[in-house]
Design a protein around this motif. Structure first.
Motif, mmCIF file in Angstrom:
data_model
loop_
_atom_site.group_PDB
_atom_site.id
_atom_site.type_symbol
_atom_site.label_atom_id
_atom_site.label_comp_id
_atom_site.label_asym_id
_atom_site.label_seq_id
_atom_site.Cartn_x
_atom_site.Cartn_y
_atom_site.Cartn_z
ATOM 1 N N ALA A 22 6.727 24.096 19.209
ATOM 2 C CA ALA A 22 5.698 22.681 19.803
ATOM 3 C C ALA A 22 4.697 22.728 19.625
ATOM 4 C CB ALA A 22 5.524 22.954 20.989
ATOM 5 N N HIS A 23 4.034 23.938 18.609
ATOM 6 C CA HIS A 23 2.915 24.323 18.276
ATOM 7 C C HIS A 23 2.990 22.953 16.249
ATOM 8 C CE1 HIS A 23 1.237 26.703 20.941
ATOM 9 N NE2 HIS A 23 2.430 27.656 20.599
ATOM 10 N N ASP A 24 3.739 23.477 16.361
ATOM 11 C CA ASP A 24 3.998 22.332 14.624
ATOM 12 C C ASP A 24 3.727 21.386 14.881
ATOM 13 O OD1 ASP A 24 3.562 25.164 13.433
ATOM 14 O OD2 ASP A 24 5.923 25.691 12.866
ATOM 15 N N TYR A 25 5.293 20.584 16.047
ATOM 16 C CA TYR A 25 5.085 19.888 16.465
ATOM 17 C C TYR A 25 4.184 18.493 16.326
ATOM 18 C CZ TYR A 25 7.195 15.637 18.098
ATOM 19 O OH TYR A 25 8.114 14.301 18.676
ATOM 20 N N GLN A 26 2.777 19.638 17.720
ATOM 21 C CA GLN A 26 1.606 18.329 17.888
ATOM 22 C C GLN A 26 0.848 18.782 16.840
ATOM 23 O OE1 GLN A 26 2.362 16.829 20.834
ATOM 24 N NE2 GLN A 26 3.837 17.420 21.794
ATOM 25 N N ALA A 27 1.035 19.987 15.843
ATOM 26 C CA ALA A 27 -0.443 19.575 14.689
ATOM 27 C C ALA A 27 0.311 18.261 13.685
ATOM 28 C CB ALA A 27 0.421 21.100 14.453
ATOM 29 N N ALA A 28 1.630 18.246 14.017
ATOM 30 C CA ALA A 28 1.882 17.408 12.910
ATOM 31 C C ALA A 28 2.136 15.764 13.300
ATOM 32 C CB ALA A 28 3.607 17.245 12.537
ATOM 33 N N HIS A 29 2.338 15.498 14.925
ATOM 34 C CA HIS A 29 2.677 14.812 15.339
ATOM 35 C C HIS A 29 1.600 14.103 16.726
ATOM 36 C CE1 HIS A 29 6.336 14.478 13.187
ATOM 37 N NE2 HIS A 29 6.666 15.680 13.364
ATOM 38 N N GLY A 30 0.955 15.473 17.029
ATOM 39 C CA GLY A 30 0.436 15.244 18.407
ATOM 40 C C GLY A 30 -0.964 14.554 18.083
ATOM 41 N N ALA A 31 -1.485 14.004 16.590
ATOM 42 C CA ALA A 31 -2.834 13.225 17.028
ATOM 43 C C ALA A 31 -2.446 11.655 16.737
ATOM 44 C CB ALA A 31 -3.572 13.524 15.578
ATOM 45 N N ARG A 32 -1.557 11.721 16.241
ATOM 46 C CA ARG A 32 -1.063 9.859 15.484
ATOM 47 C C ARG A 32 -0.274 9.680 17.091
ATOM 48 N NH1 ARG A 32 1.527 6.336 11.426
ATOM 49 N NH2 ARG A 32 1.419 4.786 12.802
ATOM 50 N N LEU A 33 0.571 10.697 17.886
ATOM 51 C CA LEU A 33 0.368 9.874 19.259
ATOM 52 C C LEU A 33 -0.174 10.234 20.515
ATOM 53 C CD1 LEU A 33 3.784 11.934 19.625
ATOM 54 C CD2 LEU A 33 4.173 9.770 19.388
ATOM 55 N N ASP A 34 -1.338 10.376 20.401
ATOM 56 C CA ASP A 34 -2.808 10.459 21.062
ATOM 57 C C ASP A 34 -2.772 8.875 21.024
ATOM 58 O OD1 ASP A 34 -2.075 12.278 22.498
ATOM 59 O OD2 ASP A 34 -3.593 14.033 20.607
ATOM 60 N N GLU A 35 -3.009 8.870 19.640
ATOM 61 C CA GLU A 35 -3.549 7.600 18.649
ATOM 62 C C GLU A 35 -2.809 5.994 19.420
ATOM 63 O OE1 GLU A 35 -3.467 6.533 14.626
ATOM 64 O OE2 GLU A 35 -5.187 8.322 15.046
ATOM 65 N N ALA A 36 -1.322 6.074 19.417
ATOM 66 C CA ALA A 36 -0.999 4.796 19.395
ATOM 67 C C ALA A 36 0.424 5.447 20.959
ATOM 68 C CB ALA A 36 -0.392 4.390 18.364
ATOM 69 N N PRO A 37 -0.129 5.164 21.698
ATOM 70 C CA PRO A 37 0.524 6.638 22.698
ATOM 71 C C PRO A 37 1.905 5.088 23.084
ATOM 72 C CG PRO A 37 -1.454 6.291 23.780
ATOM 73 C CD PRO A 37 -1.232 5.292 21.996
ATOM 74 N N LEU A 38 1.568 4.072 23.243
ATOM 75 C CA LEU A 38 3.151 3.026 23.719
ATOM 76 C C LEU A 38 3.283 2.406 22.774
ATOM 77 C CD1 LEU A 38 0.100 1.157 26.339
ATOM 78 C CD2 LEU A 38 1.814 2.889 26.649
ATOM 79 N N ALA A 39 4.194 2.908 21.447
ATOM 80 C CA ALA A 39 4.814 3.090 20.113
ATOM 81 C C ALA A 39 5.844 3.484 20.399
ATOM 82 C CB ALA A 39 4.002 2.711 19.305
ATOM 83 N N TRP A 40 7.343 2.725 19.597
ATOM 84 C CA TRP A 40 8.400 3.573 19.875
ATOM 85 C C TRP A 40 9.007 3.607 18.918
ATOM 86 C CZ3 TRP A 40 11.242 3.937 24.062
ATOM 87 C CH2 TRP A 40 11.015 3.262 25.007
ATOM 88 N N GLY A 41 9.606 5.257 18.917
ATOM 89 C CA GLY A 41 9.847 5.493 17.143
ATOM 90 C C GLY A 41 9.327 5.873 16.064
ATOM 91 N N ALA A 42 9.996 6.467 15.436
ATOM 92 C CA ALA A 42 9.738 6.765 14.187
ATOM 93 C C ALA A 42 8.071 6.037 13.670
ATOM 94 C CB ALA A 42 10.129 7.955 12.784
ATOM 95 N N TRP A 43 8.201 5.091 13.775
ATOM 96 C CA TRP A 43 7.737 3.933 12.839
ATOM 97 C C TRP A 43 6.487 3.636 14.057
ATOM 98 C CZ3 TRP A 43 7.958 4.909 7.833
ATOM 99 C CH2 TRP A 43 9.121 5.344 7.926
#
Ligand SMILES: C[S@@+](CC[C@H](N)C(=O)[O-])C[C@H]1O[C@@H](n2cnc3c(N)ncnc32)[C@H](O)[C@@H]1O
Length: 247
Positions: A22-43
């Motif tokens: 989880a720590h590595d996952y959120q470090a890698a993706h958390g900021a992008r998910l926070d920035e674009a939360p209503l968005a589907w999938g890897a793209w």
């Protein structure tokens, strides 16, 4: 948060994996998910382009394998009443603690029957749990007319992935490989299309849509180990099913 750990082997594998990762996952993706939360999938394809969930204001929504529940936080801002469920307490530790969060497996959800209008996930419980069990859970949890929506790795990716990611060759048969344990320990599930259709029908769902996601032009992903851009321009790496509970 009341922990209700799932006891199946794949649930244990996945809980151990996600708690450790989880720590590595959120470090890698958390900021992008926070920035674009209503968005589907890897793209990160915006919900306002795909219209999968529609207007959520006033609806009870279960995010089924929510990670840090970025979707739920954004849905609450749109007037929904979301609940985030995940079996990894470390992933949930990254979620906004003002949200209702449940630490449990998608295969044994400790929530009341018919308490949601939408059950959805973006690479969540519908990818990492046994579909026979999660689809039945979704039926139980939804009100009549409720929506089940899930984004997962596409079946063509499933057939062509080897242990290092997507390839351009078939790596496994169409039949009988509905569960894979990857080298990193994650257990993942996928079904051939006909099997999803039959499973959804048996559980009182009417299928509304199956959306094949294509990487938008010049898109970038933080999930580079999952798929590359050129592959995702030629084939759908992910797909979203939507189905409505009929009664
Ligand atoms: C790839 S993450 C996606 C989460 C979120 N949608 C995101 O984009 O970050 C997959 C999530 O599924 C959760 N998960 C795995 N097995 C689960 C299970 N049996 N029940 C509930 N959640 C599960 C993991 O703990 C992890 O947080």
């Amino acid at each position: 948060m009341s922990p209700t750990p799932g006891s199946g082997e794949h649930e244990k594998h996945n809980r151990v994996f996600w708690n450790a990762d989880a720590h590595d996952y959120q470090a890698a993706h958390g900021a992008r998910l926070d920035e674009a939360p209503l968005a589907w999938g890897a793209w990160f394809i915006p919900e306002n382009k795909l219209h999968v969930l529609g207007d959520v204001a006033g609806l009870d929504v279960l995010e089924f394998g929510c990670g840090a529940a970025q979707w739920s936080r954004a849905l609450a801002a749109l007037g929904a009443r979301p609940v985030g469920l995940d079996q990894s307490h470390v992933q949930l530790g990254y979620a906004d603690s003002a949200l209702p969060l449940v630490c449990a497996s998608g295969e044994a959800v400790p929530l009341r029957d018919a308490s949601f209008d939408i059950v959805f996930c973006d690479h969540g419980a519908m990818s990492f749990c046994e579909p026979e069990i999660t689809v039945a859970e979704a039926t139980r949890l939804l009100r009549p007319g409720g929506l089940l929506a899930f984004c997962l790795s596409s079946f063509v990716k499933w057939l062509t992935d080897d242990d290092n990611g997507s390839t351009r060759k078939l790596q496994r048969g169409w039949f009988r490989t509905h569960e894979i344990t990857w080298p990193d320990g994650v257990a993942e599930f996928q079904l051939p299309y006909g099997d999803w259709i039959s499973l959804l029908h048996r559980n009182r769902f009417e299928i509304e849509n199956l959306i094949h996601l294509r990487a938008p032009k010049h898109a970038e992903t933080t999930y580079t180990e999952f798929v590359d851009y050129r592959w995702s321009r030629r084939w759908p790496a992910e797909e979203i099913w939507t189905a409505r509970k009929t009664r």
